[in-house]
Design an enzyme around this catalytic site. Structure first.
Site, short mmCIF file in Angstrom:
data_model
loop_
_atom_site.label_atom_id
_atom_site.label_comp_id
_atom_site.label_asym_id
_atom_site.label_seq_id
_atom_site.Cartn_x
_atom_site.Cartn_y
_atom_site.Cartn_z
N SER A 65 -9.60 1.85 2.73
CA SER A 65 -8.70 2.35 2.01
C SER A 65 -7.46 1.65 1.06
O SER A 65 -7.07 2.02 0.11
CB SER A 65 -8.06 3.52 2.56
OG SER A 65 -7.31 2.94 3.59
N LYS A 71 0.97 -1.14 -0.04
CA LYS A 71 0.04 -0.03 -0.15
C LYS A 71 0.78 1.37 0.06
O LYS A 71 1.84 1.08 0.86
CB LYS A 71 -1.00 -0.06 1.13
CG LYS A 71 -1.75 1.09 1.25
CD LYS A 71 -2.80 0.90 2.51
CE LYS A 71 -3.83 2.02 2.60
NZ LYS A 71 -4.88 1.71 3.82
N SER A 124 -9.86 -0.55 6.74
CA SER A 124 -9.18 -0.35 5.55
C SER A 124 -8.49 -1.76 5.09
O SER A 124 -8.05 -1.68 3.85
CB SER A 124 -8.02 0.76 5.46
OG SER A 124 -8.99 1.99 5.40
N1 GLN Z 1 -12.87 4.00 6.10
C1 GLN Z 1 -12.46 4.37 7.38
C2 GLN Z 1 -12.29 6.00 7.44
O1 GLN Z 1 -12.33 6.59 6.08
C3 GLN Z 1 -11.44 3.52 7.78
C4 GLN Z 1 -10.37 3.84 7.20
C5 GLN Z 1 -9.00 3.08 7.54
O2 GLN Z 1 -9.15 2.13 8.13
N2 GLN Z 1 -7.84 3.70 7.05
O3 GLN Z 1 -11.60 6.55 8.05
#
Ligand code: GLN
Length: 504
Positions: free
Chosen positions: A154, A79, A178
């Site tokens: 994400s 990532k 994410s």
């Molecule tokens: N979707 C969640 C957010 O927007 C979690 C994101 C993540 O785990 N990095 O914060």
């Protein structure tokens, strides 16, 4: 089966037996990338030359009869919020568009030490804020099961790359879901380890008390192998746990007899798609048939997880992202009249809409006069949420829930409504607040789209979660289904419709 769809553990066996070369694995994966990447768009950066050179070194070791590590020669996608020395790390943000880190994240050093092959950096929502990769400043990744749908986020690029055979393994990060949510949407396995199990050193910070790096794979064995490499104490991360982790492959046992499984009532109520619930109920029936004892449990403060998360995570983000000021990193806006103007212009132009929304939310929650009412209150509720889990784990070995309320949604479906987007993480947020491990495994399909089951355990019980995942896998086989990407003849290359998923 093509090499790019092989499990890592089988590739390793074939490497050791000299049936294949690491170079062939590498070429197979990059060939696959060249076939599907124009439609999937999982990668921000690819490292073909370096990867191939590394693979050849592994082949030389094998030729010299040197013992190789389990992940030697195995392609891993990273990532793009995990720092790689000399290799662009953008966080899918304009503000870091040309940032080349001068050092490696600890997980990258660990992968290098075992001769794993880093094949590229994957797309994400900007600074890992989002649930669909649509917040990437560069492009949106497509879901390999249906190109009109999001891969989740994400870590959408990592999940999509694993699902599409563009890599064998991947790393992501999980602050509120994410890793697990994109794993569920893309039909692969994804683990959010216990806070402190995997070093965060070199992970670009979003919300430091919630962030964890974790593995993606297409089966439980590969996941355990990758976790073995990346877990363990790191003096460079003060929140890393000093105790040595176990060998996770010891837990790959086909047995859940007598295992006490709790199903949190609050995770199976309204808002969860009926068909998703059916998939989870069928999976629970399977676990029961295999000898597990399944019972309902209540996590009373579940409904506060979303507001609590959206105070704590943005509060930490507003502080973590203060460093992007146009002086220390990457992008700097032109035409500023003075220093303050330069900060303002750089941050307004360099950050995307969602990141700015989070910075504003967080700054507000931390501001004098609101600190007690919002941030401090959220910290107290966080403790209650944690205690709910502690109580549940005094009776149960694992908890089981859906990962997401629905299967993958359409690209564009939720971009106009941030709250709708936030709701897609309703089943995953509390787990980060509590710091416990969460594993997403393929559990079935709804209308041809994968559905994930979430396995939760007490801190540092990743082994138990892997045992359940392995047992489920051995007795079902959902993880073996692949998205059928095919090139439609007669279409011009580069057209969005030239690759369409086939029916199951
Ligand atoms: N979707 C969640 C957010 O927007 C979690 C994101 C993540 O785990 N990095 O914060």
């Amino acid at each position: 089966m093509e090499l790019y769809y092989y499990p890592a553990y089988q590739l390793h066996q074939r490497l050791v037996k000299k049936e294949i070369k690491a170079e062939e694995i590498c070429r197979s994966v990059f060939n696959r990338v060249s076939q599907v990447e124009d439609k999937i768009k999982a990668f921000i950066t690819l490292t073909y030359e370096q990867a191939l050179a590394q693979a050849k070194k592994v082949d030389e070791k094998i030729a010299r009869h040197e013992k190789i590590s389990p992940l030697a020669g195995i392609p891993v996608a990273i990532k793009d919020n995990i720092c790689t020395e000399g290799l662009k790390t953008t966080c899918a943000s304009r503000i870091l568009e040309n940032f080349i880190p001068p050092y490696n994240a600890t997980v990258i050093n660990l992968l290098n030490q075992v001769d794993a092959i880093i094949i590229g950096k994957t797309n994400l929502d900007e600074f890992a804020m989002g649930s669909s990769t649509e917040n990437s400043a560069f492009f949106t990744t497509a879901n390999p099961w249906d190109l009109e749908r999001v891969p989740g986020g994400s870590s959408g690029g990592s999940a999509a790359a694993v699902a599409a055979g563009e890599t064998i393994l991947a790393l992501g990060s999980d602050t509120g879901g994410s890793i697990r949510q994109p794993a569920a949407f893309c039909g692969v396995l994804g683990l959010k380890p216990t806070y402190g199990l995997v070093s965060r050193f070199g992970l670009v910070a979003f919300a430091s008390s919630l962030d964890q790096i974790g593995p993606f794979a297409r089966n439980a064995t590969d996941l355990a192998w990758l976790l073995n490499v990346i877990s363990g104490h790191d003096p460079l991360d003060s929140t890393s746990r000093p105790e040595a982790p176990p060998d996770y492959t010891d837990f790959l046992v086909n047995n859940v007899r007598g295992l006490r499984v709790g199903v949190p009532r609050e995770y199976m109520i309204e808002g969860i798609d009926v068909q998703v619930k059916q998939v989870i109920n069928q999976a629970l029936a399977k676990l029961t048939a295999l000898g597990a004892v399944v019972e309902e449990v209540s996590l009373l403060h579940s409904k506060y997880a979303l507001p609590t998360y959206y105070l704590i995570a943005p509060a930490e983000a507003s502080s973590n992202l203060a460093r992007y000021d146009g002086v220390r990193y990457g992008f700097r806006a032109d035409n500023a009249v003075d220093m303050i103007d330069m900060f303002k212009k750089t941050r307004s132009q360099g950050f995307g809409e969602e990141v700015k929304r989070r910075i504003m939310l967080g700054t507000y929650a931390l501001s004098a006069g609101y600190y007690d009412a919002y941030y401090l209150k959220a910290l107290k509720v966080r403790t209650l949420i944690k205690q709910d889990f502690e109580k549940a784990f005094s009776t149960f070995d694992v908890l089981v829930s859906p990962v997401t309320p629905t299967p993958a949604f359409k690209i564009g479906e939720k971009t106009g409504d941030p709250l709708q987007m936030y709701m897609s993480d309703i089943c995953t947020l509390a787990i980060n607040l509590a710091g416990i491990p969460g594993l997403s495994i393929p559990a079935g399909f709804v209308n041809g789209l994968p559905v994930g089951m979430q396995l939760l355990g007490k801190p540092f019980s990743e082994g138990t979660l892997l045992q359940v995942a392995y047992t489920f896998e051995q007795n079902t086989g959902f993880h073996l289904k692949k998205p059928a990407l095919k090139v439609v003849s007669g279409q011009e290359a580069g057209q969005a419709s030239s690759l369409v998923p086939e029916d199951q």
